[in-house]
Design a protein around this motif. Sequence first.
Motif, PDB file in Angstrom:
ATOM      1  N   UNK A 125       0.857  -1.195   0.000  1.00 21.29           N
ATOM      2  CA  UNK A 125       0.000   0.000   0.000  1.00 21.29           C
ATOM      3  C   UNK A 125       0.885   1.234   0.000  1.00 21.29           C
ATOM      4  N   UNK A 126       0.546   2.203  -0.856  1.00 20.83           N
ATOM      5  CA  UNK A 126       1.358   3.421  -0.986  1.00 20.83           C
ATOM      6  C   UNK A 126       0.875   4.563  -0.100  1.00 20.83           C
ATOM      7  N   UNK A 127      -0.238   4.382   0.591  1.00 21.88           N
ATOM      8  CA  UNK A 127      -0.760   5.431   1.464  1.00 21.88           C
ATOM      9  C   UNK A 127      -0.627   5.019   2.928  1.00 21.88           C
ATOM     10  N   UNK A 128      -0.855   5.975   3.837  1.00 20.65           N
ATOM     11  CA  UNK A 128      -0.965   5.619   5.248  1.00 20.65           C
ATOM     12  C   UNK A 128      -2.195   4.728   5.402  1.00 20.65           C
ATOM     13  N   UNK A 142       3.769   0.356   2.618  1.00 19.82           N
ATOM     14  CA  UNK A 142       3.367  -0.517   3.717  1.00 19.82           C
ATOM     15  C   UNK A 142       3.030  -1.898   3.157  1.00 19.82           C
ATOM     16  N   UNK A 143       3.718  -2.902   3.660  1.00 20.32           N
ATOM     17  CA  UNK A 143       3.517  -4.281   3.216  1.00 20.32           C
ATOM     18  C   UNK A 143       2.501  -4.957   4.136  1.00 20.32           C
ATOM     19  N   UNK A 144       1.436  -5.519   3.531  1.00 21.04           N
ATOM     20  CA  UNK A 144       0.360  -6.132   4.302  1.00 21.04           C
ATOM     21  C   UNK A 144       0.119  -7.555   3.815  1.00 21.04           C
ATOM     22  N   UNK A 145      -0.182  -8.437   4.762  1.00 15.59           N
ATOM     23  CA  UNK A 145      -0.511  -9.817   4.414  1.00 15.59           C
ATOM     24  C   UNK A 145      -1.690 -10.268   5.264  1.00 15.59           C
ATOM     25  N   UNK A 146      -2.591 -11.050   4.666  1.00 19.29           N
ATOM     26  CA  UNK A 146      -3.779 -11.510   5.375  1.00 19.29           C
ATOM     27  C   UNK A 146      -4.220 -12.861   4.831  1.00 19.29           C
ATOM     28  N   UNK A 148       7.617  -6.681   7.887  1.00 18.16           N
ATOM     29  CA  UNK A 148       8.781  -5.818   8.124  1.00 18.16           C
ATOM     30  C   UNK A 148       9.956  -6.290   7.280  1.00 18.16           C
ATOM     31  N   UNK A 149      10.598  -5.353   6.599  1.00 18.97           N
ATOM     32  CA  UNK A 149      11.761  -5.652   5.775  1.00 18.97           C
ATOM     33  C   UNK A 149      12.940  -4.787   6.222  1.00 18.97           C
ATOM     34  N   UNK A 150      14.096  -5.051   5.667  1.00 18.12           N
ATOM     35  CA  UNK A 150      15.291  -4.275   6.007  1.00 18.12           C
ATOM     36  C   UNK A 150      15.088  -2.808   5.645  1.00 18.12           C
ATOM     37  N   UNK A 151      15.514  -1.915   6.546  1.00 18.56           N
ATOM     38  CA  UNK A 151      15.378  -0.458   6.370  1.00 18.56           C
ATOM     39  C   UNK A 151      13.923  -0.011   6.318  1.00 18.56           C
ATOM     40  N   UNK A 152      13.050  -0.815   6.880  1.00 17.27           N
ATOM     41  CA  UNK A 152      11.627  -0.460   6.933  1.00 17.27           C
ATOM     42  C   UNK A 152      11.296   0.008   8.350  1.00 17.27           C
ATOM     43  N   UNK A 176       2.220   4.578   9.278  1.00 18.10           N
ATOM     44  CA  UNK A 176       2.985   5.170   8.192  1.00 18.10           C
ATOM     45  C   UNK A 176       4.354   4.491   8.154  1.00 18.10           C
ATOM     46  N   UNK A 177       4.910   4.335   6.963  1.00 13.94           N
ATOM     47  CA  UNK A 177       6.284   3.864   6.811  1.00 13.94           C
ATOM     48  C   UNK A 177       7.114   5.079   6.409  1.00 13.94           C
TER      49      UNK A 177
END
Length: 248
Positions: free
Chosen positions: A170-173, A223-227, A186-190, A216-217
Amino acid sequence: MEILIFDLSGKMAHFRKYYTNSSSLTYYFPPRTVIIGLIAGLIGKERDSYYEIFSKDKAYVGISVKSNIKKIIQTVNYIWAEKLSDLNLSKGQHTQIPLEIITPQNFDDSIKYRIYFYHKENEIYERIIDAVKNKKIVYPPYLGIAEFAANIEFLDIVKPEIKSDKKLTIDTVVNLDYLNDCRLISKENCVYVKERMPYDFEKGRILSEPPKDFVIEIKNGKIEIESENEIQYYFLDYKLNKENILFM
Protein backbone atom coordinates in the motif's frame (compact mmCIF):
# COMPACT_ATOMS: atom_id res chain seq x y z
CA MET A 1 -15.84 7.50 -8.91
CA GLU A 2 -12.90 9.57 -10.19
CA ILE A 3 -10.15 10.47 -7.72
CA LEU A 4 -8.44 13.86 -7.70
CA ILE A 5 -4.68 13.56 -7.11
CA PHE A 6 -2.45 16.48 -6.16
CA ASP A 7 0.81 17.14 -4.30
CA LEU A 8 1.11 19.31 -1.23
CA SER A 9 4.67 20.49 -0.61
CA GLY A 10 6.72 22.91 1.45
CA LYS A 11 9.99 23.34 3.33
CA MET A 12 8.72 22.70 6.87
CA ALA A 13 5.59 21.37 8.55
CA HIS A 14 4.02 21.03 11.98
CA PHE A 15 0.79 19.11 12.67
CA ARG A 16 0.34 19.41 16.41
CA LYS A 17 -0.55 16.27 18.32
CA TYR A 18 -3.78 16.91 20.19
CA TYR A 19 -2.51 15.34 23.44
CA THR A 20 0.65 17.49 23.82
CA ASN A 21 0.83 20.47 26.19
CA SER A 22 3.91 22.60 26.90
CA SER A 23 6.01 20.97 24.15
CA SER A 24 4.34 21.07 20.72
CA LEU A 25 4.94 17.66 19.14
CA THR A 26 3.97 16.88 15.56
CA TYR A 27 2.53 14.02 13.55
CA TYR A 28 4.54 12.80 10.56
CA PHE A 29 1.62 13.63 8.26
CA PRO A 30 -1.53 15.77 8.48
CA PRO A 31 -4.62 14.17 10.04
CA ARG A 32 -7.75 13.84 7.94
CA THR A 33 -9.27 16.81 9.81
CA VAL A 34 -6.34 19.00 8.71
CA ILE A 35 -6.54 17.88 5.08
CA ILE A 36 -10.27 18.57 4.76
CA GLY A 37 -9.74 21.96 6.42
CA LEU A 38 -7.07 22.79 3.85
CA ILE A 39 -9.27 21.63 0.96
CA ALA A 40 -12.29 23.53 2.31
CA GLY A 41 -10.12 26.66 2.52
CA LEU A 42 -9.17 26.34 -1.15
CA ILE A 43 -12.81 27.00 -2.10
CA GLY A 44 -13.35 29.69 0.55
CA LYS A 45 -15.11 27.82 3.34
CA GLU A 46 -14.79 29.64 6.65
CA ARG A 47 -13.34 27.97 9.75
CA ASP A 48 -15.78 25.56 11.45
CA SER A 49 -18.35 25.95 8.63
CA TYR A 50 -17.59 22.85 6.58
CA TYR A 51 -17.71 19.84 8.90
CA GLU A 52 -21.04 18.50 7.63
CA ILE A 53 -20.11 19.10 3.98
CA PHE A 54 -16.82 17.22 4.41
CA SER A 55 -18.02 14.48 6.75
CA LYS A 56 -16.53 10.98 6.55
CA ASP A 57 -19.63 9.82 4.63
CA LYS A 58 -19.19 12.41 1.87
CA ALA A 59 -15.48 13.21 1.58
CA TYR A 60 -12.83 10.52 1.06
CA VAL A 61 -9.17 11.31 1.73
CA GLY A 62 -6.00 9.31 1.25
CA ILE A 63 -2.44 10.50 1.78
CA SER A 64 1.05 9.22 1.00
CA VAL A 65 4.47 10.62 1.86
CA LYS A 66 6.62 11.20 -1.24
CA SER A 67 9.80 12.54 0.37
CA ASN A 68 12.30 11.49 3.02
CA ILE A 69 11.41 13.37 6.18
CA LYS A 70 12.70 13.79 9.71
CA LYS A 71 11.79 15.66 12.90
CA ILE A 72 13.81 18.33 14.66
CA ILE A 73 13.14 20.41 17.80
CA GLN A 74 13.45 24.20 17.75
CA THR A 75 12.65 26.64 20.55
CA VAL A 76 10.24 29.36 19.48
CA ASN A 77 9.48 32.69 21.18
CA TYR A 78 5.77 33.32 21.70
CA ILE A 79 4.02 36.34 23.16
CA TRP A 80 2.96 35.77 26.76
CA ALA A 81 -0.70 36.82 26.66
CA GLU A 82 -3.37 36.27 29.30
CA LYS A 83 -5.84 38.67 27.71
CA LEU A 84 -6.39 40.34 24.34
CA SER A 85 -4.69 43.62 25.30
CA ASP A 86 -1.42 41.76 26.00
CA LEU A 87 -0.99 41.06 22.28
CA ASN A 88 0.37 44.61 21.70
CA LEU A 89 3.56 43.61 23.59
CA SER A 90 3.06 46.43 26.08
CA LYS A 91 4.30 44.11 28.84
CA GLY A 92 7.21 42.96 26.71
CA GLN A 93 6.84 39.39 27.95
CA HIS A 94 7.62 36.27 25.96
CA THR A 95 7.56 32.56 26.58
CA GLN A 96 9.78 29.96 24.95
CA ILE A 97 8.10 26.80 23.66
CA PRO A 98 9.85 23.72 22.19
CA LEU A 99 8.36 23.12 18.74
CA GLU A 100 8.83 19.85 16.88
CA ILE A 101 9.16 20.46 13.14
CA ILE A 102 9.08 18.14 10.13
CA THR A 103 11.80 18.85 7.58
CA PRO A 104 13.17 17.01 4.54
CA GLN A 105 16.24 14.86 5.16
CA ASN A 106 18.10 17.11 2.71
CA PHE A 107 17.36 20.81 3.23
CA ASP A 108 17.70 21.41 -0.51
CA ASP A 109 14.59 19.26 -1.00
CA SER A 110 10.99 19.81 0.05
CA ILE A 111 8.45 17.87 2.07
CA LYS A 112 5.92 16.33 -0.30
CA TYR A 113 2.58 14.74 0.59
CA ARG A 114 0.37 13.27 -2.11
CA ILE A 115 -3.37 13.71 -1.56
CA TYR A 116 -6.05 11.46 -3.05
CA PHE A 117 -9.52 13.00 -2.77
CA TYR A 118 -13.10 12.28 -3.76
CA HIS A 119 -16.38 13.95 -2.79
CA LYS A 120 -19.84 12.48 -3.32
CA GLU A 121 -21.51 15.85 -4.02
CA ASN A 122 -20.70 16.74 -7.62
CA GLU A 123 -21.06 20.53 -7.24
CA ILE A 124 -18.60 20.70 -4.33
CA TYR A 125 -16.25 18.25 -6.03
CA GLU A 126 -16.16 20.26 -9.28
CA ARG A 127 -15.34 23.43 -7.33
CA ILE A 128 -12.44 21.68 -5.59
CA ILE A 129 -11.12 20.27 -8.87
CA ASP A 130 -11.29 23.72 -10.45
CA ALA A 131 -9.47 25.29 -7.49
CA VAL A 132 -6.65 22.74 -7.56
CA LYS A 133 -6.32 22.38 -11.33
CA ASN A 134 -6.56 26.06 -12.25
CA LYS A 135 -5.04 27.59 -9.09
CA LYS A 136 -8.31 29.37 -8.20
CA ILE A 137 -7.49 29.32 -4.50
CA VAL A 138 -9.33 31.46 -1.94
CA TYR A 139 -7.35 30.77 1.25
CA PRO A 140 -3.68 29.85 0.67
CA PRO A 141 -2.62 26.42 1.95
CA TYR A 142 -0.03 25.83 4.65
CA LEU A 143 1.52 22.81 6.36
CA GLY A 144 -0.05 22.90 9.80
CA ILE A 145 0.78 26.45 10.90
CA ALA A 146 0.56 29.67 8.90
CA GLU A 147 4.33 30.24 8.95
CA PHE A 148 4.86 27.07 6.89
CA ALA A 149 3.45 27.99 3.50
CA ALA A 150 2.62 25.19 1.06
CA ASN A 151 2.41 24.72 -2.68
CA ILE A 152 -0.25 22.69 -4.49
CA GLU A 153 0.46 20.86 -7.74
CA PHE A 154 -2.35 19.19 -9.69
CA LEU A 155 -1.40 15.74 -10.98
CA ASP A 156 -4.42 13.94 -12.40
CA ILE A 157 -8.03 12.81 -12.09
CA VAL A 158 -8.20 9.02 -12.28
CA LYS A 159 -10.89 6.38 -12.27
CA PRO A 160 -9.60 3.69 -9.88
CA GLU A 161 -9.72 -0.04 -10.36
CA ILE A 162 -10.99 -1.91 -7.30
CA LYS A 163 -8.85 -4.97 -6.60
CA SER A 164 -8.34 -7.46 -3.79
CA ASP A 165 -5.35 -9.59 -2.76
CA LYS A 166 -4.09 -11.45 0.27
CA LYS A 167 -0.63 -9.86 0.09
CA LEU A 168 0.05 -6.38 -1.24
CA THR A 169 1.98 -3.13 -0.95
CA ILE A 170 0.00 0.00 0.00
CA ASP A 171 1.36 3.42 -0.99
CA THR A 172 -0.76 5.43 1.46
CA VAL A 173 -0.97 5.62 5.25
CA VAL A 174 -3.25 2.88 6.57
CA ASN A 175 -6.08 3.14 9.07
CA LEU A 176 -5.55 0.33 11.58
CA ASP A 177 -9.27 -0.44 11.42
CA TYR A 178 -8.43 -2.10 8.08
CA LEU A 179 -5.79 -4.34 9.66
CA ASN A 180 -7.86 -6.35 12.13
CA ASP A 181 -7.13 -9.60 10.31
CA CYS A 182 -3.86 -8.51 8.70
CA ARG A 183 -0.23 -8.28 9.64
CA LEU A 184 2.50 -5.86 8.64
CA ILE A 185 5.52 -7.31 6.88
CA SER A 186 8.78 -5.82 8.12
CA LYS A 187 11.76 -5.65 5.78
CA GLU A 188 15.29 -4.27 6.01
CA ASN A 189 15.38 -0.46 6.37
CA CYS A 190 11.63 -0.46 6.93
CA VAL A 191 10.34 1.73 9.80
CA TYR A 192 6.64 1.67 10.69
CA VAL A 193 5.24 4.39 12.96
CA LYS A 194 1.77 4.43 14.52
CA GLU A 195 0.04 7.78 14.89
CA ARG A 196 -3.16 8.36 16.91
CA MET A 197 -5.11 11.31 15.53
CA PRO A 198 -8.57 12.89 15.23
CA TYR A 199 -10.60 11.69 12.26
CA ASP A 200 -13.89 13.52 11.77
CA PHE A 201 -15.62 16.58 13.27
CA GLU A 202 -19.31 17.34 13.77
CA LYS A 203 -20.85 20.80 13.97
CA GLY A 204 -19.26 22.74 16.82
CA ARG A 205 -15.84 21.14 16.24
CA ILE A 206 -16.85 18.05 18.20
CA LEU A 207 -15.29 14.71 17.32
CA SER A 208 -17.90 12.44 15.73
CA GLU A 209 -15.98 9.39 17.00
CA PRO A 210 -12.84 8.66 19.04
CA PRO A 211 -9.39 9.29 17.50
CA LYS A 212 -8.11 6.56 15.19
CA ASP A 213 -4.73 4.87 14.80
CA PHE A 214 -2.83 5.05 11.51
CA VAL A 215 0.38 3.41 10.30
CA ILE A 216 2.99 5.17 8.19
CA GLU A 217 6.28 3.86 6.81
CA ILE A 218 8.76 6.75 7.05
CA LYS A 219 11.64 5.42 4.89
CA ASN A 220 10.00 4.69 1.54
CA GLY A 221 6.31 5.29 2.25
CA LYS A 222 5.26 1.74 1.32
CA ILE A 223 3.37 -0.52 3.72
CA GLU A 224 3.52 -4.28 3.22
CA ILE A 225 0.36 -6.13 4.30
CA GLU A 226 -0.51 -9.82 4.41
CA SER A 227 -3.78 -11.51 5.38
CA GLU A 228 -5.53 -14.87 5.20
CA ASN A 229 -8.50 -13.05 3.67
CA GLU A 230 -8.77 -10.86 0.59
CA ILE A 231 -7.93 -7.17 1.20
CA GLN A 232 -9.81 -4.70 -0.99
CA TYR A 233 -7.98 -1.62 -2.25
CA TYR A 234 -7.90 0.94 -5.09
CA PHE A 235 -5.36 0.61 -7.90
CA LEU A 236 -4.41 3.87 -9.67
CA ASP A 237 -2.52 4.13 -12.95
CA TYR A 238 -1.57 7.72 -13.83
CA LYS A 239 1.39 9.66 -15.24
CA LEU A 240 3.85 6.75 -15.05
CA ASN A 241 2.70 5.99 -11.49
CA LYS A 242 1.06 2.74 -10.45
CA GLU A 243 -0.17 2.90 -6.85
CA ASN A 244 -2.32 0.93 -4.43
CA ILE A 245 -4.21 3.21 -2.07
CA LEU A 246 -6.64 3.13 0.82
CA PHE A 247 -8.67 6.09 2.00
CA MET A 248 -8.13 7.18 5.60
